[in-house]
Design an enzyme around this catalytic site. Sequence first.
Site, PDB file in Angstrom:
ATOM      1  N   ASP C 322      14.965   9.090   2.130  1.00 24.45           N
ATOM      2  CA  ASP C 322      14.690   8.052   0.956  1.00 24.45           C
ATOM      3  C   ASP C 322      14.189   8.758  -0.279  1.00 24.45           C
ATOM      4  O   ASP C 322      13.510   9.794   0.077  1.00 24.45           O
ATOM      5  CB  ASP C 322      13.477   7.146   1.283  1.00 24.45           C
ATOM      6  CG  ASP C 322      14.321   5.939   2.491  1.00 24.45           C
ATOM      7  OD1 ASP C 322      15.493   5.621   1.954  1.00 24.45           O
ATOM      8  OD2 ASP C 322      13.676   5.336   3.104  1.00 24.45           O
ATOM      9  N   ALA C 392      -6.180  -6.263  -2.098  1.00 26.70           N
ATOM     10  CA  ALA C 392      -4.645  -6.626  -1.573  1.00 26.70           C
ATOM     11  C   ALA C 392      -4.433  -8.110  -2.642  1.00 26.70           C
ATOM     12  O   ALA C 392      -3.559  -8.229  -2.930  1.00 26.70           O
ATOM     13  CB  ALA C 392      -4.794  -7.079  -0.422  1.00 26.70           C
ATOM     14  N   THR C 394      -5.922  -9.179  -5.741  1.00 27.34           N
ATOM     15  CA  THR C 394      -5.836  -8.894  -7.076  1.00 27.34           C
ATOM     16  C   THR C 394      -4.636  -7.942  -7.521  1.00 27.34           C
ATOM     17  O   THR C 394      -4.028  -7.992  -8.471  1.00 27.34           O
ATOM     18  CB  THR C 394      -7.005  -8.269  -7.832  1.00 27.34           C
ATOM     19  OG1 THR C 394      -7.357  -7.049  -7.070  1.00 27.34           O
ATOM     20  CG2 THR C 394      -8.290  -9.231  -7.529  1.00 27.34           C
ATOM     21  N   ARG C 395      -4.489  -6.992  -6.878  1.00 29.41           N
ATOM     22  CA  ARG C 395      -3.454  -5.824  -6.827  1.00 29.41           C
ATOM     23  C   ARG C 395      -3.794  -5.030  -8.241  1.00 29.41           C
ATOM     24  O   ARG C 395      -2.921  -4.924  -8.882  1.00 29.41           O
ATOM     25  CB  ARG C 395      -2.097  -6.491  -6.862  1.00 29.41           C
ATOM     26  CG  ARG C 395      -1.621  -6.901  -5.592  1.00 29.41           C
ATOM     27  CD  ARG C 395      -0.428  -7.446  -5.683  1.00 29.41           C
ATOM     28  NE  ARG C 395       0.213  -7.785  -4.036  1.00 29.41           N
ATOM     29  CZ  ARG C 395       1.101  -6.600  -3.661  1.00 29.41           C
ATOM     30  NH1 ARG C 395       1.274  -5.374  -4.254  1.00 29.41           N
ATOM     31  NH2 ARG C 395       1.388  -6.614  -2.756  1.00 29.41           N
ATOM     32  N   MET C 396      -4.964  -5.074  -8.534  1.00 36.52           N
ATOM     33  CA  MET C 396      -5.524  -4.665  -9.907  1.00 36.52           C
ATOM     34  C   MET C 396      -6.862  -3.678  -9.499  1.00 36.52           C
ATOM     35  O   MET C 396      -7.482  -3.666  -8.665  1.00 36.52           O
ATOM     36  CB  MET C 396      -5.985  -5.310 -10.810  1.00 36.52           C
ATOM     37  CG  MET C 396      -4.772  -6.152 -11.365  1.00 36.52           C
ATOM     38  SD  MET C 396      -5.115  -7.266 -12.899  1.00 36.52           S
ATOM     39  CE  MET C 396      -6.183  -8.287 -12.035  1.00 36.52           C
ATOM     40  N   ASP C 541      16.313  -2.357   7.517  1.00 34.72           N
ATOM     41  CA  ASP C 541      16.611  -0.957   7.862  1.00 34.72           C
ATOM     42  C   ASP C 541      16.863  -0.934   9.527  1.00 34.72           C
ATOM     43  O   ASP C 541      17.475   0.078   9.757  1.00 34.72           O
ATOM     44  CB  ASP C 541      15.331   0.118   7.767  1.00 34.72           C
ATOM     45  CG  ASP C 541      15.213   0.521   6.365  1.00 34.72           C
ATOM     46  OD1 ASP C 541      16.364   0.398   5.522  1.00 34.72           O
ATOM     47  OD2 ASP C 541      14.136   0.750   5.575  1.00 34.72           O
TER      48      ASP C 541
END
Lengths: 572, 193, 701
Positions: C322, C392, C394-396, C541
């Site tokens: 990958d 996790a 807010t992802r900020m 996958d």
Amino acid sequence: MSGSSLFFILALCAALAITVPPLGAYLAQVYDTTEGAKAPGDRVFRPIERLIYRLTRVDEKREQRWSTYTISLLAFSLMSLLAVYLFQRFQTHLPFNPTSATAVNPAGAFNVAVSFMTNTNWQWYSGEVAMSHLTQMVGLTVQNFVSAGAGMAVLVALIRGISRRGQRTLGNFWVDMTRSIVRVLIPLSLIFAVVLISRGVIQNFHGATTAHTIEGATQSIPGGPVASQEAIKQIGSNGGGFFNANSAHPFENPDGWSNFIELWAILAIPFGFALAYGRMVGDRRQGKLLITVMIVMWAAFSGVAVLAEGNGNPRLATVGVDQSISTTQAGGNMEGKDVRFGPAECGTWAGATTGTSNGSVNCMHDSFTPLGGLSTLSHMMLGEVSPGGLGVGLMGLLIHALLAVFIAGLMVGRTPEYLGKKVQAAEMKLVTIYILMMPIALLVFAAASVMLKSAQASILNPGAHGLSEVLYAYASAANNNGSAFAGLNAGTQWYTITQGIAMLIGRFGLIIPALAIGGSFVRKQRVPETSGTFPTHTALYGVLVLGVVVIVAGLTFFPALALGPIVEHLSL
Amino acid sequence: MRAFLRQLVPAFLMLAVFTVITGVVYPLVVTAVGQAAFKDKADGSLLKVDGVIVGSTLIGQTFAEPKYFHPRPSNAGKGYDGYASSGTNLGPTNPVLIDAVKQRVIDYRTENNLPATLPVPVDAVTSSASGLDPEISVANADLQAQRVATTRNLPLETVQKLITSNTVGRSLGMLNEPGVNVLTLNVALDQAK
Amino acid sequence: MTATLTPESEEHSSAAGKNTKKSASLFDPSIVKGATWDALKKLDPRTMVRNPVMFVVEIGSVLTTVLFFQHLHDSSGDVNKFSGLVAAWLWFTVLFANFAEAMAEGRGKAQAAALRKTRADTTARVRQPDGTIIEKSSALLAVGDLCVVTAGEVIPGDGDIVEGIATVDESAITGESAPVIRESGGDRSAVTGGTRVLSDEVVVSISAKPGESFLDRMIALVEGSSRQKTPNEIALSILLAGLTIIFLLAVVTLQPFAAYSSAHQPIIVLVALLVCLIPTTIGGLLSAIGIAGMDRLVQRNVLAMSGRAVEAAGDVSTLLLDKTGTITYGSRQAAEFLPVHGVTEAELAEAALASSLADETPEGRSIVVFAMDRYGVAKTTDRDAVMVPFTAQTRMSGMDFSNGRQVRKGATDSVKRYCAELGGEVPLELTPITDSVSRDGATPLVVIDQTPGNKPRILGVIRLKDTVKPGMTERFDQLRAMGIRTIMITGDNPLTAAAIAKEAGVDDFLAEATPEDKMALIKREQEGGKLVAMTGDGTNDAPALAQADVGVAMNTGTQAAKEAGNMVDLDSNPTKLIEIVEIGKQLLITRGALTTFSIANDVAKYFAIIPAMFSGVIPVLNDLNIMHLHSPRSAILAAVIFNALIIIALVPLALRGVKFVAEAAGAVLRRNLLIYGLGGIIAPFIGIKVIDLIIVALGVK
């Protein structure tokens, strides 16, 4: 070694170098049975082959799996065994028996039948006395052709196993054998026999001719169809002589010319197969590599024999014998050698005959110097791969090549593969069986023979040399060679039977695993070659194959050899 | 097993066909061609003197009389038995061989009136492979020449010339070892008288 | 010039550091102690018979011992001493081989013991269909049970999160102390039994029966208890058994030959000869090599589900890699600040730096470094500023200054949502900027700044560029030399893919790859007879992982992916694939090298023993005593001792593996043949001579 001896050896090499490559190319075409393939001489040979297939009800288009191929071989071998056995047992009742040869005893007849059927041609008997002309012709000569043809077929099947991919069949045994005989053995033998007659090899159906010598005595001079048998005996890697003295007999090998061309005939086709192999698998480098390995071993062992015999026997020097090489005598160790050949041509022959499983002799190996004897004995113990018998020689080398590839493959970090075919547990099992068979037949029977008082009594020479005689006998039988340290009286029940068994093991104990490997390979796909693939055409790989052959045999037989020829040599 | 039995039919037929082809047709063709093209050789290179077959130039024979050149020791039967070709097969360290050679050396020297220290040509005291060796080495013949000449009252040169003319030289200067054909030499000697 | 591929050259220094943490030193005293005891226990013939070569040695040891005691009274002192020593050293030979195996197993056992601790029974809270919660021992869980796990609790079994999101401490299995995020849906839903939830609450659907969990399999693997012989090992074992038979034959038949030569041999001498000849070196080390090979994988945090897969890794001729995370940094690097209209680059840089100080990921650090280096922005001097770490939810990440100013940076969507929540407006030009960044194969992060009383202001975009890892080009060159083709798999468009493929030096690439494309590619390669290795993590996958000959699933991936592959990388580091290939090769090379060495040794042993056996009766054979060994007894003993000691001497090599050098096959073979073939012929000549000198000095006559 004299200068002319050196030229003789170089001339032989030159003759081989010129003739072997076209022979290899021809052989490759003979076995190309793909639809529409053409081979030289089709116009002559095709009608003959078609006739044979029609008479024998063989469908030439129908290919066989390895098991059927093997069964065909076994069925044919059984028939051959029976035929040769019966011809011997009933020769008194059959025609062409001018010397009134009597029926051969059962054990002896079994031994001879096995011997000729397995392409060994070990002879415990004197041909000129024991066999009628009919037995020689329709029994022994026929086997000289068909046992050679069968051996060639087996190799071809193995090669197809390597070169084909994702298939099931290895070809048709009957077709491969027929083509071997019709296109290779018969044409070459016909030419060769006539050339031999022109040098003095006899070809008649007379019994004894009585000569009245000028000293007033009489001498019986033998007759017989010798040239026809002599030709196929060398070409077919058989080696069974018409006469007891084999190719030392002046009627089998009268002069330098006959000796030279017979040597050529012993070596040419076995070497040719290596080159044919390269063509058949589509990579000529593979063939060139294997032929080089064969040549190196053949040259080394022949060289030792030539030099050792030329140096003579030190024990004879002490009793006033002149063994020097000069213009007026060949010199060297002349016991058991005829004047016309001398040490150089005998040593060369010894190297050729023990390297090819031919087994004919032009001098008596039993009377060789210890080093000369060691060279012939150990040459056979390599497994007859330099260059080996017709077909079966290259077959043996290919098996060793697989072993080499297995070890090499591990050492480069990949599942070993040979020409793109993975060598896995199934193949290694068969390779191991193959490698085991010959030493078992050789060592077990030889050890038993020196333990049995009755068997010991057959030994002619005392001390270490006696052990060499026994080792040689079973090395010869287990490798289907046929030559002998002939002092050993091998006509006893013990030897005729155990030698017979050793020959059977040496033939089928090796051929069956080899065909099974072919059968296993033929189903496999080919792994594409990358730079991570270990190349099998390089000098490095050649050294490895050579090392495997020499080390496997060396480790197996060194202790026995140490007590035989090595002790004898050291005690000179 | 059934597969095996099924293959016995072609096995039998194949063997029968090839017995005819290689066991009958092939030797007959070779015999026909050989007899037509090289009859003398195909029949055994027989040597006739006054119409009588005295032997084959390729097969050695016993000569014991001093007037003849002597062949090598032979292990074929009682010596040069055409139906008992054989070497001694004695090994290089076998005392039987060494003792026999020792005796032959002494005999050879006595017979040919040679000095007791003169090394004897190896072929004169060793047995051949076939037991039917028709030849002796030139060195061996040279040492016997004086005896033969003396016995026959011939000049040594005549005998030596006959040796040379009955010597089979190397073919192409490299094939085979030179040797003197004992039978033809002895016949020539008889005729030289 | 060839470079070695060792873990040290591996770019992920964190992974390398962890490896050393997990692996015990080669001869850890506690392992040695356990192994010594195990070596004795392994003398049980029922165990020994599994190794034909060493079983023959054991029989020989018993035989010589019996003979020694039988003739104790009717033999001279010297003879007894000799017989006793031979018998003792034959026992040592067996013990040394057992010890080697026990050592290899011991290292695994130590790891297994650590793992077992985490497997201790826990109480699972299972949510029933009616919503009630019952408590159940984790040993009684069934597949499909829904377990509620809250912060601080241990996850009772393998499964997928079906509800919620949580940070999970997986250090028990991976050794990685940093917690990871697991959430329902998507490709990061799989959790492993025995790991601990650190924050939040999740519901886990159990997917493995107790006793068959990942942890159980892992324990079995590292212990070697579930170890089966690999195909090449079986093939080699057959060959070794064959060689043993040949030598047995050579020695057994030697007695009649010797008797014929009036040199009848004592049985003890024949046994000594036999043991010296049969391939004890490789026979004794073979299983240790196999176990150690698996162990090396475990040390690199890779779990192979079968030894077959490890061997297949050595055979791989096509590697599907990958792009992201393998060829390029999965963590991308700040490459540019793209302010929106009315904002200066310096302004954006200052806010970007401030918002990234709390971001310990490589991306975050790269932003800090980039801002400082390129724009000379200094870190804030506000001592009371509060760092807001990435979560996790807010992802900020960002920073709250003491004056009330708040800066945040994060994924486009998160920041947009945040902006909207605070009543701010998203500038129209933002979307074109982020889109164009994405199109180039780069990643946009958006920076937002809010000062008290003002509307939040989106300042601009940080362009995180994909960077090809240093050293990858060399690595691909080496792989090429080894005959392995690399194919880069990427979701990028063909143009971008081609550019990166060229930069990285891979042989080929598959752009805009869908799982179906990947599958088709694998099948195409395999049809040509090639073996394919790949990594994958997502559920989609899974088919490709199953199809590939070597499928390495990332531990972060889904349970489906982990089930489909035949290896799991606990570090979830796709570059590992290259190491796995090397370990596979190394395993085979070590076997091949020691086989060659073992057989080559026999030459010298013959020259020691054969003259010793026979020179008494046949003095001329002493000419073969080219080592000039002192006496027949010292010679035989020296060979036997050498034969035993060489096993011990080679244990480290067997455990560590032969040094692997990435080269073409021919070059590798040449070197190994020289070292182990030629070296194998020469070494025992020296070794036996030295031992002979020593034992003679010690009084053996």
